[in-house]
Design an enzyme around this catalytic site. Sequence first.
Site, PDB file in Angstrom:
ATOM      1  N   HIS B 363       1.009 -14.294  10.304  1.00 52.45           N
ATOM      2  CA  HIS B 363       1.217 -13.396   9.171  1.00 52.45           C
ATOM      3  C   HIS B 363      -0.110 -12.746   8.759  1.00 52.45           C
ATOM      4  CE1 HIS B 363       2.924 -12.325   5.094  1.00 52.45           C
ATOM      5  NE2 HIS B 363       1.627 -12.417   4.787  1.00 52.45           N
ATOM      6  N   GLU B 364      -1.148 -13.574   8.639  1.00 55.09           N
ATOM      7  CA  GLU B 364      -2.440 -13.025   8.195  1.00 55.09           C
ATOM      8  C   GLU B 364      -3.008 -12.071   9.241  1.00 55.09           C
ATOM      9  OE1 GLU B 364      -3.078 -13.325   5.251  1.00 55.09           O
ATOM     10  OE2 GLU B 364      -1.723 -14.986   4.800  1.00 55.09           O
ATOM     11  N   HIS B 367      -1.583  -8.667   9.150  1.00 52.87           N
ATOM     12  CA  HIS B 367      -2.208  -7.775   8.159  1.00 52.87           C
ATOM     13  C   HIS B 367      -3.346  -6.995   8.813  1.00 52.87           C
ATOM     14  CE1 HIS B 367       0.028  -8.763   4.627  1.00 52.87           C
ATOM     15  NE2 HIS B 367      -0.324 -10.052   4.603  1.00 52.87           N
ATOM     16  N   TYR B 378      -1.299  -1.597  -0.281  1.00 49.73           N
ATOM     17  CA  TYR B 378      -0.825  -2.919  -0.651  1.00 49.73           C
ATOM     18  C   TYR B 378      -0.334  -2.942  -2.104  1.00 49.73           C
ATOM     19  CZ  TYR B 378      -0.525  -7.971   0.043  1.00 49.73           C
ATOM     20  OH  TYR B 378      -0.080  -9.253   0.181  1.00 49.73           O
ATOM     21  N   GLU B 387       3.791  -6.582   3.591  1.00 51.52           N
ATOM     22  CA  GLU B 387       4.088  -8.013   3.603  1.00 51.52           C
ATOM     23  C   GLU B 387       5.242  -8.323   4.562  1.00 51.52           C
ATOM     24  OE1 GLU B 387       3.156 -11.068   2.349  1.00 51.52           O
ATOM     25  OE2 GLU B 387       1.261 -10.006   2.059  1.00 51.52           O
ATOM     26  N   ASP B 450       2.181  -8.858  -9.120  1.00 50.63           N
ATOM     27  CA  ASP B 450       2.092  -8.999  -7.666  1.00 50.63           C
ATOM     28  C   ASP B 450       2.060  -7.628  -6.969  1.00 50.63           C
ATOM     29  OD1 ASP B 450       2.044 -10.244  -5.149  1.00 50.63           O
ATOM     30  OD2 ASP B 450       4.238 -10.322  -5.024  1.00 50.63           O
ATOM     31  N   HIS B 455       5.150  -9.430  -2.540  1.00 55.62           N
ATOM     32  CA  HIS B 455       5.613 -10.652  -1.894  1.00 55.62           C
ATOM     33  C   HIS B 455       7.075 -10.946  -2.201  1.00 55.62           C
ATOM     34  CE1 HIS B 455       1.212 -11.438  -1.761  1.00 55.62           C
ATOM     35  NE2 HIS B 455       1.546 -11.950  -0.573  1.00 55.62           N
TER      36      HIS B 455
END
Lengths: 339, 545
Positions: B363-364, B367, B378, B387, B450, B455
Amino acid sequence: MRRGPGHTVTRARTVLRRAAVTALVAIAVAVAARPLIAQPSSQQAGRPQPQPAPKTATNPAPPGATAQPQTSGTKPQTGGATPAGAQPAKPAAGSPQTKGVQAPPPRKPAPPRTSKVWKGRGFAVVSGGAQLAAPGYTSTAVFKVHAENATLTANATVGIGPAFGARGGMRVWKNLAIGGGLELTSTSQTLDVTGRLPHPFQFNQFREVQGTADGLGRTETLAALELSWLIALARRVDMFVFAGPAYISVRQDMASRIQFTESYPYETATFTGIETTSVRGGGFGVTAGADVSYLLTKHVGIGGQLRYSYASATLKPSEQPAKVGLGGLQAAFGARILF
Amino acid sequence: MRFVRRLARPALIVVAALSAAILFPAHPSAQAGSDRRAVAASDARDVRAWDTQITRMLRGGQLRSRGEEADLQLEGRSHERLDQYHNGVKVFGGELVRQADGGQAVSVFGLLYTGIGVDVEPALSPRDAAAIVAGMTGATIGPELAPELVVLPTDAGGYVLAYRLRVLTADDLTVFFIDAATGGVALRYSDLQTTIGTGQGVQNDTKKISTTVRNGAYLAIDLMRPPAIYTYDLKGNLARTQFYLNGLVTLNDSDVAADADNQWTDTAAVDAHAYAGWTYDYLYKRFNRQGLDNRNLTMTSIVHPVKREDWASVPSSVLNLYYLNAFYAGRGIMVYGEGLPPGVTVSGRQWNYFSGALDVVAHELAHGVTDYTSDLIYRNESGALNEAFSDIIGTSVEYFYQQAGAGYLKADYLLGEDLTAPSGAFRSMANPQAYDDPDHYSKRYTGTADNGGVHSNSGIANNAFYLAIEGGANRTSGLPVQGVGAANREKIEKVFYRGFTQFLPANATFSMARAATLQAARDLYGTGSDVERAVEQAWTAVGVI
């Protein structure tokens, strides 16, 4: 160790050196062993030969003579051959063959004949030739690649190579001789190699590789205790058949690891060669063969030999032992000495 | 015969000795190879023979002593290294090592090359060779780095006169052998000793990691993949972590996660390092993508940015960012939260190292892919798509490497389920509402928290992705989707990858994401294909039209 052309030269030198030594072994064993055997008279020494013609009718057969020499299928000769220039032999008094019969007219000396009974004391054979066939074998090796076990399976074919040897023996009974033989062979092996190589990043993902490696050396030394039986084939042609237990020692290269190349993403690998290790071992087995001689002189001749030997040895190129068949079929030619 | 008889006795003696030599060769130390001779002399006779041979070769200039060192373990012993030379030129790799005890040779080991016949007059000068290497690598080679003329034994069995030069490039230390006659590269290899180690992951699973040997230690530097992948252990030094992330300091080898025996026990480092590589591999194999920027950008993972035992005393911002989170910090850098000490629970769960979940790591890194492609802003819908794309890649990587199922180390549509005990998750793509995330556009979060619910609203696109593969009905709309099936998940992965990385602008909306993925489906599988139909039905089911 990598394989390459220089290897053969070194190996050939080694084999020649050993062949010379082997020849000496056979000769020395044969000669040195003589006092152990009941020594016949000097007239009996040599190859199986025609019985000398009696000089006189009263001339008894030489001590130790057991039978008249003759060639199978030829007419028995009572008086034997007369050496060139010799006077015709007088018939022995009371001899059943000559009683009441006139002496035969002078005739041309008969050529030496072959004999069913060997009266010599021993023989020595030095030969050089080739190993024509040898048993192959399969070996496996396990080695670490990328933190996991890789495996190598090699099916070896042993090629034709030079063979040198010597045999010797002393007659102990009738045409039976006991003695020994040494044979040296130097061959090269060709390996069909299959490997399973682990993936660098994942467990239990193997890449299959295949390849061939040749030029792997193999040297065998056979030492045998042999019983030999002489068969006279023709006037100057004899044949020994022999057999006995043998010990075959071997020193050979065996595959221990696969060399390969790989590149990202490492889904495949490419076989580039093998690494070998020199392994020694040996095993007991049997040997048998036949040796045909043609005598050029009373004691010296030339001949050829076919020998088959087999033994097996367990060799360990790595943690995995491999049962390796040794020996094979050899054909060789060389000098023969009868005494 | 008399002659033979006279020879009998001496011959017998000679024969006895020599036959023993034949049958039991007593010189394994001299192992003949194709063009090299391995020496391993340790018994007295062999050592004496080799000692004499060494003396002869030293006199003849075929060996030169490199020096003698005292044995630090056995008093009185010393070790001398002798290099092989051919007509005054060193033979690369030809060397003997003689151990002596009070001046008496005890053992000789080494390897000598034979049959060397190369002319030792080079056509090139050392400067020419250095220039060739500099041209190939782009490295600036100073005068101190003089190429050494050597005789190089080749893999093919011959010899080449070559210049040897070791050059440090951006991410490698390469040894070059430049043919002194032709200027070609006779041999090159990396002198960075890359190896594969094994280690226990956070879930006690054993995995392989690509490491590099430097100064006797194994470092978490992967040089086996096209991009270098570094995993740094900042040993709980938050200040240094922050300085590094802000570009105030650079990290060096002493910061790299290390292990003494390549059997790694730092579970956080093992998983961060292994999973970064796995994610690169997935991107490459699935999409033919070369890393985050498609140019093999170096990937850097940071573990242990803080100390676990400090968790109770740190500000909540630090707790949330460096303990209970993982984040992509730009420039190919990922930071993985430290989790909490065993027994400490938050939200009823214990939290392990954040690098311990493959979907979190992927996932990271996704990005990073977004950073270098659509660069989705974002916040708000584009942020939610950002996301969602990371969740999609995270889950897809799981399915690429793990068996489908429930629980630890299983592929599923949950995010981060491997991090907590009892096993839980942050989000669900199959049922976003189970984690209070919307599964339908009509339920999207429109507040400002957020970053506008990045998210949370990701659940809408996540559910569309899930439905396009697995099929079923959206829980809110009830609209059915005929998915392509799990066996064809690769198609949907490619569609979403293509749509999100190739077509979306930075401020994309859900509606644009629908159009982009439909275009991708048509591009890849044709108009009217079952893939296009599944994607269209999925977006419609989640209320995106």
